[in-house]
Design an enzyme around this catalytic site. Structure first.
Site, PDB file in Angstrom:
ATOM      1  CD  GLU A  96      -0.350  -3.589  12.673  1.00 14.48           C
ATOM      2  OE1 GLU A  96      -0.064  -2.662  11.883  1.00 14.48           O
ATOM      3  OE2 GLU A  96      -1.003  -4.584  12.328  1.00 14.48           O
TER       4      GLU A  96
ATOM      5  NE  ARG B  40      -6.386  -4.089  20.390  1.00 14.27           N
ATOM      6  CZ  ARG B  40      -5.865  -4.266  19.174  1.00 14.27           C
ATOM      7  NH1 ARG B  40      -5.943  -3.302  18.263  1.00 14.27           N
ATOM      8  NH2 ARG B  40      -5.294  -5.407  18.838  1.00 14.27           N
TER       9      ARG B  40
ATOM     10  CG  ASN C  48      -6.105  -3.539  14.400  1.00 15.09           C
ATOM     11  OD1 ASN C  48      -5.193  -3.564  15.235  1.00 15.09           O
ATOM     12  ND2 ASN C  48      -6.099  -4.337  13.353  1.00 15.09           N
TER      13      ASN C  48
ATOM     14  CG  ASN D 120      -5.285  -5.342  10.080  1.00  9.30           C
ATOM     15  OD1 ASN D 120      -4.432  -4.485  10.309  1.00  9.30           O
ATOM     16  ND2 ASN D 120      -5.284  -6.516  10.686  1.00  9.30           N
TER      17      ASN D 120
ATOM     18  CG  ASP E  65      -1.755  -7.427  10.334  1.00 14.78           C
ATOM     19  OD1 ASP E  65      -2.210  -6.293  10.501  1.00 14.78           O
ATOM     20  OD2 ASP E  65      -1.329  -8.125  11.276  1.00 14.78           O
TER      21      ASP E  65
END
Length: 293
Positions: free
Chosen positions: A20, A103, A105, A156, A206
């Site tokens: 990522e 958490r 992202n 995202n 995403d």
């Protein structure tokens, strides 16, 4: 007349569980990226082809360049400063303290130096999680944190328009790319609206980046593609298909920023899927080749 064809190559077979947050570092001709569940921040030197990795103590979901040198990263539910030389992470701020299962992202820094990043519940399987547990935050240069909104599923992709007056944002399970009016002076956002709804075969939106023409590029998780959108008309302009299904994010880099780098994941693929996609979890480079007739 000029036509362009596309060349796609896997430049690094990193086997990321979930790669990522690709970020180009011009000073070192390197691509930074993270492998979230492996808790690794990686730096791939495009000239030497070597990779350096720093392991932190919790899932690391985004990394960004720091003006004073070094990097910042979102680790667990913490904004951290990352010192590459001694491989240390210093906590700058913590969020979602009451949500033990959350958490961070995706995250990105705005032109004024605010680090925007959102949270989500930890997944039980890829894209399977307790809904509406996340929020969107920003760490300001003076290290105070502001919360913008909650009820987020999977916070995202994010980026800003060329004139910095619009903030683009994706909450993955809404299957939408959204826009807000943005005030660069204050960091305030307002007037949320959808600029693109994903088609069924495009799957889950995403990570995202913007190009020099102000068009958005969105990586489609499970869709094996990156799509180029016009946020003003809501139209899809181009689809770039990759040889892996779980494309996660993209950024421009390389000489003149003319190359696109795409990250992807291998977690969630069964053994058959891994056989069919041996480069899953790698780093891909997309180049547009101009053909002049």
């Amino acid at each position: 007349m000029t036509m362009s064809s596309i060349k796609i190559e896997c430049v690094l077979r990193e086997n990321c569980h979930c790669g990522e947050s690709p970020v180009w570092e011009e000073a070192s001709n390197s691509l930074l990226f993270v492998d979230i569940p492996a808790k690794k921040v990686c730096r791939w030197d495009s000239l030497s082809k070597q990779v350096q990795r720093v392991t932190v103590d919790a899932p690391v979901s985004s990394v960004a360049l720091r003006q004073s040198g070094g990097y910042v990263a979102t680790v667990g539910t913490k904004f951290c400063a990352l010192n590459w030389e001694d491989q240390s992470a210093v906590v700058l701020a913590t969020v979602d303290k009451e949500k033990k299962n959350n958490r961070f992202n995706d995250g990105k820094v705005d032109p004024a130096g605010r680090y925007f990043a959102g949270t989500m519940a930890e997944e039980t399987a890829p894209a399977v999680l307790e809904r509406r547990q996340g929020s969107l935050y920003s760490l300001f240069p003076d290290h105070h944190v502001e919360k913008y909104f909650d009820q987020v599923d999977i916070s995202n992709g994010l980026d800003w328009s060329m004139d910095h007056k619009i903030f683009y944002y994706i909450d993955s399970l809404s299957y939408s790319v959204d826009a807000f009016d943005y005030d660069l002076q204050t960091g305030k956002i307002s007037n949320r609206r959808s600029v693109y709804k994903l088609e069924k075969e495009e799957q889950i939106p995403d990570g995202m980046c913007i190009d020099v023409e102000g068009k958005l590029w969105v990586a489609c998780y499970n869709g094996g593609r990156v799509i180029r959108l016009d946020p003003e008309t809501g139209k899809r302009l181009q689809t770039v298909k990759l040889p892996v299904d779980k494309t996660t994010s993209c950024c421009f880099g390389g000489k003149d920023y003319s190359e696109m780098y795409v990250t992807c994941a291998r977690d969630g693929l069964d053994s058959k899927g891994l056989l069919q996609q041996p480069e899953a979890g790698g780093i891909f480079k997309v180049i547009w080749l101009s053909l002049i007739f």
